[in-house]
Design a protein around this motif. Structure first.
Motif, PDB file in Angstrom:
ATOM      1  N   HIS A   1     -41.688 104.922 -20.827  1.00  0.00           N
ATOM      2  CA  HIS A   1     -41.259 104.429 -19.933  1.00  0.00           C
ATOM      3  C   HIS A   1     -42.438 104.102 -19.218  1.00  0.00           C
ATOM      4  CE1 HIS A   1     -39.692 108.422 -18.093  1.00  0.00           C
ATOM      5  NE2 HIS A   1     -40.395 107.823 -17.514  1.00  0.00           N
TER       6      HIS A   1
ATOM      7  N   ASP B   1     -42.365 104.042 -14.294  1.00  0.00           N
ATOM      8  CA  ASP B   1     -40.593 104.666 -13.559  1.00  0.00           C
ATOM      9  C   ASP B   1     -40.343 103.657 -12.880  1.00  0.00           C
ATOM     10  OD1 ASP B   1     -41.287 107.516 -14.045  1.00  0.00           O
ATOM     11  OD2 ASP B   1     -41.502 107.905 -11.774  1.00  0.00           O
TER      12      ASP B   1
ATOM     13  N   HIS C   1     -45.841 106.439 -19.741  1.00  0.00           N
ATOM     14  CA  HIS C   1     -45.019 108.287 -19.923  1.00  0.00           C
ATOM     15  C   HIS C   1     -44.130 108.656 -20.712  1.00  0.00           C
ATOM     16  CE1 HIS C   1     -43.308 108.030 -16.749  1.00  0.00           C
ATOM     17  NE2 HIS C   1     -42.341 108.844 -16.010  1.00  0.00           N
TER      18      HIS C   1
HETATM   19 FE   LIG Z   1     -41.228 108.783 -15.258  1.00  0.00          FE
END
Ligand SMILES: [Fe+2]
Length: 291
Positions: free
Chosen positions: A117, A119, A260
């Protein structure tokens, strides 16, 4: 910035692949103190951010204060913190296993793995996150490894495969997130948006993405589905583009919100994983933006 015309794009693409780090070690800068960076240390971090939209630092103080993290970030123009639901009052979150409370309901505050994903993929357009600093105070007894990929590399590989993939992922209704409803009502409204878009001022590529199967509504057409499958394979590939590391105490990742994930981990009595996370509405810049 992504060039528009084809020949400039080809040049940009070749330079990007040429400069992209071949190993995690190339991204690491030893900074000593987080609050007293030298010009050389700052430049080394910026140079890695130019190559890969991310850099890793090693400092001598694993137990840095949350204020020190904010000061460090301000060196790179990161000052507008996202004060989200689970953050402390100063906007810096402590990522550790939470047994109860509001944090207990969210995977980042558990020992479970996190799928790929960026953030804040669920944030509204006006609150899209551009940069993140993750600082390791204590690593876990086992696991908790991160994998990362520069969104520009993901873009480039998708465009190599088919320019139609890019068009599909730029669609304003490509990836929708339903509202988050708590016991007391709506915590966050539904959000609709693209995977890729471009910063209006700088032209820089931006990305929001989640590989979660639940709570994501993808645009239902064949090209979007094929693009998602291609991206998923890219993120799982062992071709040297995805970089993997475990942050050690005193190490941190500063990034323009790169893709990440995180493997599951196990704490032990002496090794309870704790990371500080600060998320910003700014992206990393090269100006003199000290606090
Ligand atoms: Fe994250």
């Amino acid at each position: 910035m992504l060039p528009i015309d084809a020949s400039s794009y080809r040049e940009w693409r070749a330079a990007k692949l040429d400069r992209y780090p071949k190993s995690v070690a190339e991204l690491v800068t030893d900074v000593g103190s987080l609050t007293d960076l030298s010009g050389g240390q700052k430049n080394a971090i910026l140079q890695n951010c130019r190559r890969a939209n991310m850099a890793i630092y090693t400092c001598r103080d694993a137990h840095a204060s949350r204020e020190a993290i904010r000061k460090f970030a301000a060196n790179f123009g990161l000052t507008r913190l996202d004060h989200h639901l689970c953050a402390n009052a100063d906007g810096v979150s402590e990522l550790a296993v939470a047994a109860s409370g509001v944090r207990g309901g969210y995977v980042p505050y558990s020992s479970r793995g996190l799928s790929w994903h960026t953030d804040g993929y669920y944030n509204a357009e006006s609150k899209r996150l551009q940069a993140v600093v993750l600082h390791c105070v204590q690593d876990a007894a086992e696991g908790g490894q991160n994998a990362v990929l520069d969104p520009e590399i993901a873009y480039l590989r998708l465009r190599d495969a088919s320019p139609d993939y890019i068009e599909a992922l730029e669609h304003p209704n490509c990836m929708d997130i339903p509202a988050n409803n708590g016991a007391d009502g709506e915590i966050r409204p539904a959000v609709s948006g693209p995977v890729f878009w471009y910063d209006t001022a700088s032209g820089a590529l931006r990305m929001r993405y989640s590989a979660r199967k639940k709570n994501i509504r993808w645009r239902n057409d064949a090209v979007t589905t094929a693009a998602r499958e291609f991206l998923s394979e890219l993120l799982g590939a062992e071709d040297g583009l995805v970089l993997r590391f475990s942050l050690e105490p005193g190490q941190g990742l500063i990034s323009n919100n790169v893709l990440h994930n995180r493997t599951a981990f196990e704490d032990s009595p002496g090794k309870t994983r704790l990371l500080y996370r600060a998320r910003f509405f700014d992206s990393i810049v090269e100006g003199e933006n000290q606090v």
